[in-house]
Design an enzyme around this catalytic site. Structure first.
Site, short mmCIF file in Angstrom:
data_model
loop_
_atom_site.label_atom_id
_atom_site.label_comp_id
_atom_site.label_asym_id
_atom_site.label_seq_id
_atom_site.Cartn_x
_atom_site.Cartn_y
_atom_site.Cartn_z
N GLY A 19 0.64 -1.02 0.29
CA GLY A 19 0.46 -0.37 0.39
C GLY A 19 0.75 1.38 0.23
N ASN A 114 5.67 -5.67 5.61
CA ASN A 114 6.59 -6.85 6.12
C ASN A 114 6.56 -8.04 4.71
OD1 ASN A 114 4.15 -5.32 7.40
ND2 ASN A 114 5.76 -6.72 9.34
N THR A 142 5.18 1.97 6.06
CA THR A 142 3.79 1.71 6.19
C THR A 142 3.34 2.47 6.59
OG1 THR A 142 2.25 -0.01 7.51
CG2 THR A 142 4.43 0.55 8.02
N ASP A 144 0.54 1.83 8.89
CA ASP A 144 0.59 1.17 10.08
C ASP A 144 1.26 1.08 10.79
OD1 ASP A 144 -1.85 0.24 8.79
OD2 ASP A 144 -1.14 -1.91 8.45
N GLY A 190 -4.98 0.18 10.49
CA GLY A 190 -3.92 -0.64 11.05
C GLY A 190 -4.66 -2.29 11.23
N ARG A 191 -4.28 -3.08 10.33
CA ARG A 191 -4.11 -4.28 10.28
C ARG A 191 -4.65 -5.38 11.65
NH1 ARG A 191 -0.14 -7.14 6.80
NH2 ARG A 191 -1.07 -6.17 5.54
N GLU A 246 -9.52 -0.86 11.91
CA GLU A 246 -10.29 -1.65 10.86
C GLU A 246 -10.69 -3.16 10.85
OE1 GLU A 246 -8.56 -1.03 6.92
OE2 GLU A 246 -6.34 -1.91 7.90
N LEU A 299 -7.89 7.09 0.93
CA LEU A 299 -7.00 8.97 1.49
C LEU A 299 -6.05 8.89 2.65
CD1 LEU A 299 -10.59 10.79 1.44
CD2 LEU A 299 -9.19 10.65 -0.48
N ARG A 301 -3.80 7.74 3.34
CA ARG A 301 -2.19 7.07 2.45
C ARG A 301 -1.73 7.92 1.48
NH1 ARG A 301 -3.48 0.83 0.71
NH2 ARG A 301 -3.92 1.47 -1.40
#
Length: 399
Positions: A19, A114, A142, A144, A190-191, A246, A299, A301
């Site tokens: 991303g 990662n 990232t 994140d 945020g995974r 998320e 948006l 990112r």
């Protein structure tokens, strides 16, 4: 597809994967400037759409970009070379290595997280097994902020600034509309880590300012408890701004909106129904309070308008460091930003093994999470404030 003209001398390939971030192109610019200054590379090729470009010999020659073009590229959102989430097979990596040799490539610098670290590590192993001289160096990226072995990641500071500003503006809107729309839920990226959700706390100027609740993946709770906390905050303030990640889970470790993923990417990452939308529906059902749902989505990112200058400089610095380390003969590493001790904010650029970053996530530490589980500590604010590049614009309200 772009033809690659033979040159006399080594070639550097740069690529982007995963991303995008608001500053992902700044890392490419940093790498280009370092390569040019070194005088050690005959050319620099940009692989289109990550390492898929290497597979297809699909490159753009970046060698002769002038300073005006570099200045524009450094401030261009989105991954300018195109990105990818494709996971190469072992056979594809061997074929890629053959193509890289044909073009005289001696170093690959890829901007990613990662999954990119895992792919670069496998490319390094493939080259080593074949006795091929190839430096494989990762440039961290990232929003994140969940890469281990480093203080923070390029991309996070700008996304954090965006989220903080969004939370402040959502709060101003809801403060005005509290009599009709008293609850607003903002879902951020945020995974599995709450770094971005936590950044919303930077929106506050005074106690009681929004966000009033920050639901973090590191502190899962039952749906009933979440609804009650929203109800209590609304009763106390007359309105409530809630931030949620998320992939928020409940106290059983299950995705809040249901256990079945709606999509699984090539690297095995599962994506689920929106927990923010689900929470809004349940709050309205259980409390009869009108609630709204907001999701910045991509948006957060891509926005250049709220970029952090600190983040942009460090992204460029990380790109330059990757090239310097490749020229020094290092491989199988990713550049790592480390914060220097002392009262003033300073960083240095270290490195970490790619294998230590692949398949690993850095969660929000306990010391940065408030005991309530729905807020952050002063230590987090001290950590994050320098990363967003200065204070947010001031605002006044009279309600």
């Amino acid at each position: 597809m772009t033809s690659v003209t033979p040159v006399s001398g080594p070639t550097l390939v740069v690529a982007q994967s995963g991303g995008p971030t608001p500053v992902v192109n700044a890392s490419i610019v940093g790498a280009l400037r370092a390569a040019r200054t070194s005088g050690k590379f005959a050319r620099v090729l940009g692989a289109r759409f990550g390492l898929e470009g290497v597979q297809r010999d699909d490159y753009v020659d970046l060698t002769e970009l002038d300073e005006a073009q570099l200045g524009i590229l450094e401030r261009t959102p989105g991954a300018s070379l195109g990105s990818s989430r494709h996971r190469q097979s072992d056979e594809e990596l061997r074929m890629m290595l053959d193509r890289l040799q044909v073009h005289g490539v001696r170093a690959v610098a890829m901007v990613g997280g990662n999954d990119s670290a895992e792919t670069l590590h496998r490319l390094h192993l493939t080259a080593s097994a074949a006795g091929v001289e190839l430096a494989a160096v990762g440039i961290p990226k990232t929003v994140d902020n969940d890469l281990p072995e480093m203080d923070h990641c390029p991309g996070y500071g700008s996304a954090a600034r965006y989220i903080a500003q969004a939370a402040r503006e959502a709060g101003l809107d809801s403060a005005a509309m509290r009599h009709t729309d008293p609850v607003k839920v903002i879902e951020v990226a945020g995974r599995h880590a709450g770094w971005l959700a936590a950044a919303s706390a930077l929106a506050r100027d005074a106690p009681g300012d929004p966000p009033h609740l920050i639901f973090l993946p590191e502190r899962p709770r039952s749906l009933a408890q979440m609804i009650e906390e929203v109800r209590a905050v609304q009763a106390a303030h007359g309105w409530a701004i809630v931030v949620i990640s998320e992939n928020q889970t409940d106290d059983r470790g299950q995705p809040l909106a249901g256990g079945q993923p709606i999509f699984v990417d090539p690297h095995g990452h599962a994506y689920h129904e929106s927990p923010g939308q689900f929470l809004v529906r349940m709050v309205q059902s259980e409390t009869e309070l009108r609630a709204r749902y907001e999701r910045p989505g991509s948006l957060q990112r891509t926005s250049l308008s709220i970029i952090s200058d600190t983040d942009r400089r460090e992204a460029a610095g990380a790109g330059a460091e990757a090239v310097r380390r490749a020229l020094a003969g290092e491989s199988d590493i990713m550049v790592a930003i480390q914060r220097q001790p002392g009262p003033e904010y300073r960083v240095r650029y270290g490195a970490a093994p790619l294998a230590a970053i692949a398949h690993a996530e850095r969660l929000l530490p306990d010391a940065l999470i408030d005991p309530s589980g729905v807020d952050v500590t002063d230590a987090f604010l001290a950590y994050a404030q320098p990363l967003i590049g200065g204070p947010l614009p001031p605002a006044l309200r009279f309600t």
